[in-house]
Design an enzyme around this catalytic site. Structure first.
Site, PDB file in Angstrom:
ATOM      1  CD  GLU A  61      -2.864   1.155   2.287  1.00  0.00           C
ATOM      2  OE1 GLU A  61      -2.968   0.422   3.147  1.00  0.00           O
ATOM      3  OE2 GLU A  61      -3.909   2.154   2.352  1.00  0.00           O
TER       4      GLU A  61
ATOM      5  NE  ARG B 271       3.621  -8.196  10.386  1.00  0.00           N
ATOM      6  CZ  ARG B 271       3.089  -7.456   9.615  1.00  0.00           C
ATOM      7  NH1 ARG B 271       1.863  -7.834   8.896  1.00  0.00           N
ATOM      8  NH2 ARG B 271       3.512  -6.318   9.085  1.00  0.00           N
TER       9      ARG B 271
ATOM     10  CE  LYS C  14       2.856   0.055   4.795  1.00  0.00           C
ATOM     11  NZ  LYS C  14       2.490   0.074   3.579  1.00  0.00           N
TER      12      LYS C  14
END
Ligand code: ATP
Ligand code: MG
Length: 568
Positions: free
Chosen positions: A42, A269, A279
């Protein structure tokens, strides 16, 4: 499908569990033997080392199995997204050594198809417009053990839903006043099936589609469909999406036939000690000026690591080392640092710099005389060659390398003691010069002219070898020393305190008037990676100019002292 020999070769190397799955699909001839992955960032921030793990997986699988990997910007929320991020993401992936060719896509490219699919689902009675607030909807969700409650708008007719949805997109309603939901099952044991939201109203213009759309698809509705429209075969993501997978499949079922369907596979992850990977938090650090920007060398971002002097290969090697599993873990940042040292040791150009200079006058060396000593550029690389370094009557050594009253095992310089100056002569400390406050201002030494390499006395043994620079030739530089950004091992796990309180106040130390040998100064503009002997690995910073040299310490050497003993 790749030819058989290639497949056998591939099979021969060990595979991680995701590769095993992909391999099995290939063997079974699924999707006509096609392999197409995607990396779906994104564009709402810069990429970090966690993304590098996903990138290595997505592009790595494509490389390994003769497939392709798409870069798809998941730009479904115009409020947070920006072209600055799009550009940085492209740069970072290329820098890591991967390329998507002409396969650059945007979820926003599929807005028309997604809208059409939503309309179709509305007409088939599989979606409805809900006029409740998000709080009301959340309150009706139930719990994993208790079924949810139907929305009072759940039984609207397809006609009414279609009319409302179109008016939502025409901008007639306020943000947050209505959503489109899938009509699935409010009592499903999987909470994600309890009539998930498909579309929400957003009036902020989109960086690509402008004001065309007033409704934007949610992740669960957009992601699998985008995979499908693109021909993606393996949609590899992180473990938090395991619970979303049934919904991924549910929506894909609305499109797929037996000849092709994408599948989702999840891995753990990357979490690293002494940093954060969210983020949202990284953005906060940037916005609040707590770091110098996304590419601040203390940030866990790819651009930060690049600026600091990490190499792409060290990052890829680190990711290889930690591997991919089905369990969440916290990886030690020292593993990453080890990979960085390992690679820099192979590639860094050796040079001399003195961080905390102490002047040494060699009293028996002729005034005005300069000779050049030869320095190996990289003992790890036989093609790296040598460079010349000036030696003269006045030099600088590291202040820490002299002690007036040394302890027993101090092998560096002390009154009356001898050391070797790397690649030059053995010197003896004859006299310590002090100012009125008693601070040492310089040392007076003598040198033994027979001890330069190539001369008979060169083999004479002394315990210590020091780095040094010629005072009259050295160039001034600023050096930035970095430490961990956070003081605690796992900042994300600290729920009691705001993460900003956990920042390490000493994560950046700026040292001025560092003395570097002329060769280092002459190479800095090329972005050369250096090992300042006995100190660490350094790289010119983006702020560095010919007049004002600035170096980042990428990482300190681990076992400085032992190393020098061996190499000298
Ligand atoms: P958010 O969606 O909250 O903005 P994100 O970190 O998931 O943050 P994306 O841009 O959606 O950011 O991530 C793109 C891809 O990178 C996803 O496939 C995601 O699973 C993967 N990814 C993100 N963070 C990590 C991580 N720490 N380790 C491994 N993969 C990650
Ligand atoms: Mg995400």
């Amino acid at each position: 499908m790749a030819d058989n020999t290639a497949q056998e070769d591939t099979k021969a190397r060990s595979m991680n569990f995701v590769e095993e799955e992909v391999w099995n699909d290939l063997q079974a001839g699924r999707n006509g033997g096609r392999i197409n992955t995607r990396f779906p960032p994104e564009p709402n921030g810069y990429l970090h080392i966690g993304h590098a793990k996903a990138i290595c997986m997505d592009f790595g699988i494509a490389e390994r199995f003769g497939g392709t990997c798409n870069l798809r910007f998941d730009d479904t929320n115009p409020v947070k997204e920006d072209v600055e991020y799009v550009d940085s993401i492209r740069d970072d992936i290329h820098w890591l050594g991967f390329d998507w060719g002409d396969r650059e896509y945007y979820a926003s490219d599929y807005f028309p198809q997604l809208f059409d699919l939503a309309v179709r689902l509305i007409k088939e009675g599989k979606a409805y417009v809900d006029d409740q607030t998000s709080e009301q909807i959340a309150a009706q969700k139930g719990t994993p053990t208790q079924p949810g409650t139907d929305s009072p708008y759940r039984s609207r007719t397809p006609e009414e839903n279609l009319d409302l949805f179109q008016r939502m997109n025409a901008g007639e309603f306020e943000e947050g006043s209505r959503v489109l939901r899938a009509k699935i099952d409010m009592s499903s044991p999987n909470m994600h099936f309890r009539d998930p939201i498909m579309y929400r109203i957003i009036k902020t213009p989109h960086h690509r589609t402008g004001t065309t759309w007033k409704v934007y698809p949610m992740y669960d509705f957009a992601h699998g469909q985008s995979d499908y429209f693109e021909g993606v075969t393996h949609s590899i993501c992180t473990l938090e999406f395991v619970v979303h997978r049934p919904l991924y499949d549910y929506f894909v079922d609305e499109l797929a036939d037996s000849s092709y369907r994408p599948r989702q596979i999840e891995f753990n992850r990357l979490n690293l000690t002494y940093t954060v990977m969210s983020k949202r938090k990284l953005l906060q650090l940037v916005k609040e000026g707590l770091v110098a920007g996304w590419d601040d060398p203390r940030m866990p971002t790819i651009s930060g690591m690049r600026r600091r002097g990490y190499t792409p290969r060290s990052i890829r090697n680190f990711i290889d080392t930690i591997g991919y599993t089905k369990y969440e873990a916290l990886n030690s940042v020292s593993l990453l640092e080890h990979a960085v040292r390992d690679d820099l040791n192979r590639v860094a150009t050796r040079g001399m710099a003195v961080l905390n200079p102490l002047k040494v006058v060699i009293t028996n060396y002729p005034e005005g005389q300069v000779e050049e000593v030869e320095m190996e550029n990289n003992p790890e690389d036989s093609n790296a060659g040598t460079h010349k370094m000036p030696f003269s009557r006045e030099i600088y050594i590291e202040r820490d390398d002299f002690m007036e009253n040394p302890p027993k095992k101090f092998f560096r310089l002390a009154p009356g003691g001898e050391v070797r100056l790397k690649s030059a002569y053995i010197i003896r400390c004859e006299n310590v010069v002090k100012d009125q406050q008693g601070n040492i201002t310089e040392l007076h030494c003598t040198y033994d002219p027979e001890t330069r390499s190539g001369l008979p006395g060169a083999s004479r043994k002394v315990k210590g070898t020091l780095h040094w620079v010629s005072a009259g030739h050295a160039v001034d530089a600023q050096v930035r020393l970095y430490d961990r950004l956070f003081n605690v091992e796992n900042p994300a796990a600290e729920t009691e305190r705001d993460f900003r309180e956990l920042l390490n106040p000493d994560s950046l130390k700026v040292v001025e008037h560092v003395k570097v040998e002329p060769f280092i100064a002459s190479q800095a503009a090329q972005g050369t990676k250096f090992q300042f002997q006995r100190i660490g690995y350094f790289t010119p910073d983006a702020d560095s100019t010919e007049e004002n040299l600035v170096f980042n310490r990428t990482i300190a050497l681990k076992d400085t002292w032992e190393k020098v003993q061996k190499n000298s």
